[in-house]
Design an enzyme around this catalytic site. Sequence first.
Site, short mmCIF file in Angstrom:
data_model
loop_
_atom_site.label_atom_id
_atom_site.label_comp_id
_atom_site.label_asym_id
_atom_site.label_seq_id
_atom_site.Cartn_x
_atom_site.Cartn_y
_atom_site.Cartn_z
CD1 TRP A 22 -2.23 -2.00 0.12
CD2 TRP A 22 -2.51 -1.97 2.44
NE1 TRP A 22 -2.98 -2.99 0.54
CE2 TRP A 22 -3.06 -2.79 1.90
CE3 TRP A 22 -2.39 -1.45 3.71
CZ2 TRP A 22 -3.93 -3.70 2.79
CZ3 TRP A 22 -3.16 -2.27 4.63
CH2 TRP A 22 -3.92 -3.23 4.14
CG HIS A 23 4.55 1.54 0.54
ND1 HIS A 23 5.66 0.78 0.87
CD2 HIS A 23 3.72 1.91 1.71
CE1 HIS A 23 5.64 0.58 2.20
NE2 HIS A 23 4.57 1.02 2.80
N PRO A 24 1.31 3.37 -2.99
CG PRO A 24 -0.74 4.21 -3.29
CD PRO A 24 0.19 3.37 -2.43
#
Length: 521
Positions: free
Chosen positions: A448-450
Amino acid sequence: MSHDYVIVGGGSAGCVLAAQLSESPDRTVLLLEAGGDDDRPAVRATDIGSMVSTWGSPETSWPYATVPQPGLGGRVVPLPQGRLLGGSSSINAMLYVRGNRRDFDGWRDAGNPCWGYADVLPAFKACESYTWGDPAYRGRTGPLHVLDYADPAVTSQAFVEAAAELGYRAPGCLETSDYNGCTQDCGAFFYQSTRTTPDRRCSAADAFLRPALDRPNLTVHTGATVRRVLLSGDRAIGVELSTGERIEAAAEVILAAGTLASPALLLRSGIGPAAQLQEAGVDPTLDLPGVGRNLQDHLLLGVGWESIVDLPAPALLAEAGLFARSRTRTSAQSPDLQFFVGPVQFMADRYKTDGPGFTFAPILVQPASRGTVTLNPADPFGPAVIDPHYLEESCDLEVMVEGIIMARALVHTAAFDGLRGRELAPGPDGCDRAALARYVRDNASTVWHPAGTCRMGPGAGAVVDARLRVHGVTGLRVADASVMPRVTTGNTNAATIMIGHRAAELITERELVTQSRGGPS
């Protein structure tokens, strides 16, 4: 209603911006957050159960998800992001990782002066309060509290020893070297985390926003969903809320809504690839092809073993870690692998056992694949279409396979003698590279590191310049992880907070220059 600065998004960067800009009583600042307040027990607590409960709650997270990913066997991957004050810093795993100095030097070399490591280091130091480490690299008095991990499990301690046994510790680095200090290449370590105390989270809202809430020139509105940016010619003049209410910005509108929402707001405002906007039924105002392009994300998967000793429940999802390079990477480049290590079975249910176990989770931190955020032509003001193109580039798959091989080498060192049981995942079926590649495609997910969808830089593919101003529009900036030209090596929250800090500095510099020329502030 009018304010000097209207900030869209009360997350990691938005909280910093609101606090810093409102330090001057000559400015009026409005912070708009679509979610609610962060004052709830599950957010304040640091135990894993409370944290995980926030990921699926519509009160605390946006239920983003990708379109089916061919590189992952057609799977849809959830991508929840924070939907409350503090944004994802209020629901994340609290791991504090700045990134590699080469990351920021790469931003600078891509045409973004003042974003090299020497330029961003003072911002990192100003934001944090960390007791240990070299004061040349670490801040002591900043608002964001950073703690060391106090009591790692025996398997996490063994991982640090195993990495040293295999030579991952750089020459001259001590066993307790600081991966956020002089060099990230310091061998294995125990993770630092954003906590005020061992049992209380320190989010961006806690650290930056809350101490500023009594200022009369700062207004915070929660439950305020922005529909689009209002333009007059080539100037941003305010925003329109989903209720139809219009709010004017005398100086600037600043988008800090995150990598998935900020490009969508630009697109809904008519700023983006003209043909795509017309297809979605939005009148193009500015043809800016890079909006929503360059999407990058970190993938991870679990490689797990039984433990033949009892293990305690961890206080963090990951206790120990390592930055390493696959066989295709040189020491002149940032590491392309990160590891999460903890006394948990982080793997699909079909691989788990009833007894204790531990997991090494290799993470792809320098992905070559690039994705998009676009509008849905059937509903342009509804959820955006998120397509990260995971593992589209074959080298990404190769790095993940190397991560599994590296994990197996680490666990079969002397440090794990008397601790490891049988391999749970991938297990005995993962014997060759083809089988390991299948395991990656079937099991990899996101950290969850866009990042990267409003890329900073010059040229046709960029969205903002080095001062974070949207190309071709006056009075409009973007300040969040979407401006990263390339995603950082490691967890992105610390760098996003730094971006918020630098954005406030750049705005202040602009005001000072304007005033010195005799113009309005």
